[in-house]
Design an enzyme around this catalytic site. Structure first.
Site, PDB file in Angstrom:
ATOM      1  N   ASP A 154      43.328  39.543  81.057  1.00 25.92           N
ATOM      2  CA  ASP A 154      42.948  39.811  79.748  1.00 25.92           C
ATOM      3  C   ASP A 154      44.151  40.651  79.386  1.00 25.92           C
ATOM      4  OD1 ASP A 154      41.551  40.596  77.496  1.00 25.92           O
ATOM      5  OD2 ASP A 154      40.771  42.248  78.277  1.00 25.92           O
ATOM      6  N   THR A 207      43.942  39.204  72.767  1.00 20.76           N
ATOM      7  CA  THR A 207      44.854  40.267  73.101  1.00 20.76           C
ATOM      8  C   THR A 207      46.237  39.798  73.389  1.00 20.76           C
ATOM      9  OG1 THR A 207      43.605  40.215  75.205  1.00 20.76           O
ATOM     10  CG2 THR A 207      43.178  42.012  73.403  1.00 20.76           C
ATOM     11  N   ASP A 252      34.495  39.564  76.627  1.00 25.60           N
ATOM     12  CA  ASP A 252      35.281  38.800  75.572  1.00 25.60           C
ATOM     13  C   ASP A 252      34.391  37.584  74.907  1.00 25.60           C
ATOM     14  OD1 ASP A 252      37.222  40.474  76.378  1.00 25.60           O
ATOM     15  OD2 ASP A 252      38.728  38.674  76.796  1.00 25.60           O
TER      16      ASP A 252
END
Length: 546
Positions: free
Chosen positions: A61, A94, A391
């Site tokens: 991530d 991201t 997420d």
């Protein structure tokens, strides 16, 4: 006569300005992007970060990785910040944000070196961004809210797309259903705190379960606990912030006694105070007593004799969620234990999950809350699963709130790239070059997807450009067959807000970095400042300045 040199700043101050400064800032951002570049997409690799205490974290991530890297370069920090803001705002995308911002800067580097004024560039980028955002809004496909079945399928697809690039992609069918169930069980506000995620080591991933209600780990208990019943139907639940122990009354009091009888009277008084509290709780009709503060052994046995279940030292957020789910309110005294301050649920039970015991409250009347119990082998693995689910949950929330989706897998970026390229040819001047550069930078997403999967990026991008020029709007990279495919039909969907947010954040960051032309570092300020940091920045092993 020699002019006197003017000394403005303390000696040793490091200033750098002008074009070299800009270029060095751009290079720093490239380095940050290199760190997360390979994590993009379903074929992305994971990073293993080890911090100063030796704790290992495995993640792909973008925001998590950038948070764990200790970035000291001032310009590169902006990239870390946009990744964080994307994580807070939308939850996913991201890595894409960081890549886009770095790629924008990379495309502009040559123009900066040639001496093009940064403000011209910034103006062009602002135009390009607003054009791109309007284009996304125009081509995004709205979600029908009235048809629950269809909306549900759509949300599952969005969750599956978010989980595609994570470690648990293999179980995405299973988890995307679980995530949508979890979000659907919340109320309109969709507050994230109402979804609890508890990790239990051991077992297989498929044994993870969703509990519509509250579940938390059994708290520390005293003797007599095992005699309490572990299952109730329709119990009333008392939520307390009261300490039910003997030691509470002897604080800060000095009592002078002349005889043993007087001392005994004091001890008895203490016992009576405690028994009085317990009796009031018992008479209120509550069957399950939860308290944030400890419940001592006397109290535990007292409750066990009367068939009540009690748990002390319950964490505050668990107590809060129980309150939200079962109604009632958290009491700080036992004086007014009426029915309206007690919660209720259909079934309370204590269940063994792996090596831990969990308390489940099921069938809560006010239930706008749920708990996901994650199982899995290694600790890092369950942590990464938790991040991935976070997420996915954010994405589903966004898709419910902003009801339009676009195709992922580089499709939307290619479409915007084509649109901006066509637009740039209709305007004269420097803007044409700069908007062209913006369009070229957007291609980094499909290109990186190809690179990470080990495909020939140039070949696939050429196919994509041709397809988009012919009007194949949703064509993107097809990871499974090393080709291009219509990603809208292939159900690679994401909420359009993710892309809009990513573009605006990335171009803002790029403009911000371009508008800085001088950095002044003052070496002395940290030494002369208050004792403490001494410019070390990591804060280990220094005495606290009291």
């Amino acid at each position: 006569m020699m002019p006197t040199p003017v000394i403005l700043l303390k000696e040793g101050t490091d200033t750098s300005q002008g074009v070299p400064q800009l270029v060095s800032n751009i290079n720093a951002c490239q380095v940050i992007a290199e760190a997360v570049r390979t994590t993009l997409g379903p074929r992305g690799m994971d990073k293993l970060m080890v911090d100063s205490r030796g704790k290992a974290t495995i993640s792909n991530d973008g925001a998590t990785i950038l948070k764990l890297l200790d970035v000291v370069h001032p310009a590169a920090k902006t990239l870390v910040d946009i990744a964080r803001s994307q994580d807070a705002e939308v939850g996913d995308g991201t890595t894409s944000v960081t890549l886009l911002a770095a790629e924008f800067l990379k495309q502009l580097k040559s123009y900066v070196e040639e001496g093009l004024h940064p403000q011209t560039i910034i103006r062009a980028f602002r135009t390009a961004t607003s054009l791109a955002v309007n284009k996304i809004k125009e081509i995004a496909v709205p979600v029908k809210k009235d048809d629950k079945q269809e909306q549900r399928q759509l949300l599952e697809k969005c969750a599956a797309t978010a989980l595609n690039s994570k470690l648990i992609a293999g179980q995405k069918e299973f988890f995307s259903k679980m995530v949508v169930d979890a979000v659907m069980s919340l109320d309109e506000l969709l507050s994230l705190k109402m979804i609890g995620i508890k990790k239990v080591q051991g077992g297989a991933l498929e044994e993870s379960q969703l509990i519509s209600g509250v579940a938390f780990k059994k708290t520390f208990s005293y003797a007599g606990f095992e005699m309490q019943p572990k299952r109730y139907e329709n119990p009333k639940i008392a939520l307390l912030n009261v300490e039910l122990e003997l030691k509470a009354e002897k604080d800060n009091a000095e009592v002078r006694v002349k005889s043993v009888e007087e001392y005994q009277a004091i001890v008895d008084a203490e016992w009576n105070i405690l028994y009085d509290k317990l009796e009031k709780i018992c008479q209120s009709g509550a069957k399950v007593v939860l308290s944030k503060l400890p419940i001592g052994d006397v109290a535990t046995q007292y409750f066990a004799d009367r068939d009540l279940f009690c748990a002390g030292r319950v964490q505050e957020e668990d107590l809060r969620r129980t309150m939200m789910a079962c109604g009632g309110s958290i009491q700080t005294s036992v004086g007014a234990m009426t029915d309206d301050v007690l919660g209720q649920c259909d079934l309370f039970e204590e269940v063994q999950v792996g090596g831990e015991r969990y308390n489940f409250f099921k069938g809560c009347p006010k239930a706008k809350t749920c708990t996901i119990l994650l199982r899995g082998g290694a600790e890092q693995f369950t942590e990464e699963t938790e991040r991935s689910l976070h997420d996915a949950i954010m994405i589903v929330r966004r898709a419910i709130k902003n009801d339009s989706v676009v195709a992922g897998g580089g499709a939307i970026e290619m479409e915007l790239s084509k649109y901006l390229r066509d637009y740039s040819r209709t305007i004269p001047g420097k803007q044409q070059l700069l908007i062209g550069a913006y369009a070229k930078a957007l291609e980094i997403i499909p290109r990186q997807l190809c690179d990470n999967a080990g495909f020939d990026a140039t070949n696939i991008l050429n196919k994509l450009r041709a397809k988009h020029a012919q009007g194949g709007m949703w064509y993107g990279v097809d990871i499974n067959n090393e080709d291009i495919a219509d990603n809208f039909i292939a159900c690679v969907w994401e909420p359009s807000i993710v892309r809009i947010n990513a573009l605006t954040a990335a171009s803002e960051a790029a403009c911000l970095i371009l508008s800085v032309d001088e950095t002044i570092k003052n070496p002395r300020s940290s030494a002369d400042g208050p004792p403490g940091g001494a410019g070390r920045g990591r804060g280990r092993g220094r005495p606290h300045a009291h």
